[in-house]
Scaffold this active site. Structure first.
Site: not given
Length: 408
Positions: A327, A379
């Site tokens: 993006t 994560h």
């Protein structure tokens, strides 16, 4: 007689919203001609009539939510009036023309006072079904807009619990110009829901780095004219970033994966989503098999997909199945941001505006065109070693773009 049915849209899409009726009752429709535009979570879809004839009845109003398989209109035999030039009239000023063919009983709205009543399409539909004159309804909305609940409550005694509370004195009124209320489009509602879901259901972190864009800008400047002459497409920065991302994904495969229950699914393909801003919100069309495409093919794909997005012509297949997303907030002047993960993907790269800054080059301070980049990642799958290594590799490749082009 033929029924217009909401078609199968995609495996994950079961409903849509009537965005615009392209035909009104009494108008002629040809076989294969578009009759209605549906807004779904991702794209707008135009539905055709399978038979020629006259639109005899609309069973859903603009703004209504409809399900896959639901009958939303009826086309009868015969000929009718040609479509008017303006197929979508202002909601507050007009109502659909009365059907000319046999249809369910409909109360014809002839009162000029009723025509001027501000009402939602769904409220008008319910009022016609109940035979209620809209001008006789006292709406709750301070702006005077009649809603479905007003029509449903018309003619019934107000419940004490509803009548007792008085509005708070400090609550702003919409008719005093201090606020403007606007209903979210289906796409905006979906974007909001999915972004919130990502934040709640992932362990998202973001790591940052900065890229000296001197060499890639110089290479682009030297090669852009030749590139355009040979390929009839302009050389931009997105192909460099896409190629760098693919190379980094190959070295750090967990960044190109997704979670499925208790499994990690590593993708052995490189379908890169490129976020595109449109009037209806952000969409992410996919550059398929980016690892197999050269710079010209990637730039061509991105240009085609961006144009389709701006023209609202993207198909569901254009946006499904991506493995990683890029993006670029830099086109709007963003200096730094933390992009949010796209769907089930575990990584997204955020590009930002190029800004000249003083940088230490050896023992000297030089003014260099610098870009901050951000990698947001899940994560649960990716540890710091992979996330930092991935972003560092993207940086190194873009700071040495000749190597990137030679290896592509």
């Amino acid at each position: 007689m033929a029924e217009i049915i909401v078609p199968e849209l995609a495996e994950s899409i079961t409903e849509g919203t009537i965005a615009q009726w392209l035909k009104q009752p009494g108008e002629t429709v040809e076989k294969g001609e578009f009759i209605v535009e549906l807004e779904t979570d991702k794209v707008n879809v135009e539905v055709i009539s399978e038979e020629a004839g006259v639109v005899s009845e609309l069973l859903a109003s603009e703004g209504d939510t409809v399900q896959v398989g639901q009958v939303i209109a009826v086309v009868g035999a015969g000929s009718g009036a040609a479509a008017a030039p303006a197929q979508k009239a202002p909601e507050a000023e007009s109502t659909p023309a009365a059907p000319q063919a046999a249809a369910a009983p409909v109360v014809e709205e002839t009162s000029s006072e009723q025509d001027r009543t501000i009402a939602s399409p769904a409220a008008r539909k319910l009022a016609r079904e109940k035979g209620i004159n809209l001008s006789e309804i006292s709406p709750v909305d301070p702006m005077g807009r009649v809603r479905v609940q007003d029509v449903a409550a018309h003619g019934t005694a107000p419940a004490p619990a509803k009548a007792a509370p008085a509005p708070a004195a400090s609550a702003p009124k919409e008719d005093d110009g201090r606020t403007t209320r606007e209903k979210m489009s289906r796409r905006r509602q979906t974007i909001a829901s999915r972004l919130l879901e990502v934040r709640q259901n992932t362990a998202m972190l973001t790591t940052f780095n900065e890229i000296d864009m001197t060499n890639v800008m110089a290479l682009r400047s030297r090669k852009k004219d030749q590139f355009f002459e040979q390929n009839d497409v302009r050389l931009g920065f997105m192909s460099f970033f896409t190629k760098a991302v693919v190379a980094a994904l190959k070295k750090y495969p967990y960044v190109n994966s997704q979670i499925d229950g208790t499994d990690i699914v590593k993708n052995n393909f490189y379908d890169i989503g490129i976020a595109v801003s449109t009037d209806g919100g952000l969409v992410v069309p996919i550059v398929r098999d980016a690892d197999r495409k050269n710079f010209a093919e990637i730039e061509g794909n991105i240009g085609e997909l961006a144009k389709k997005a701006r023209d609202n012509k993207l198909a569901l297949s254009d946006m499904s199945g991506g493995s990683f997303t890029i993006t670029n907030g830099g086109v709007f002047g963003s200096l730094l941001s933390t992009p949010i993960l796209n769907g089930t993907q575990v990584g997204i790269l955020g590009m930002h505006t190029i800004q000249k800054r003083p940088i230490a080059v050896g023992d000297e301070i030089q003014i260099r065109p610098m870009m901050y980049v951000a990698l947001s990642y899940d994560h649960r799958v990716i540890d710091g070693k992979d996330s930092v290594g991935f972003l560092k590799m993207v940086k190194e490749l873009l700071e040495n773009p000749e190597d990137l082009m030679l290896n592509s």
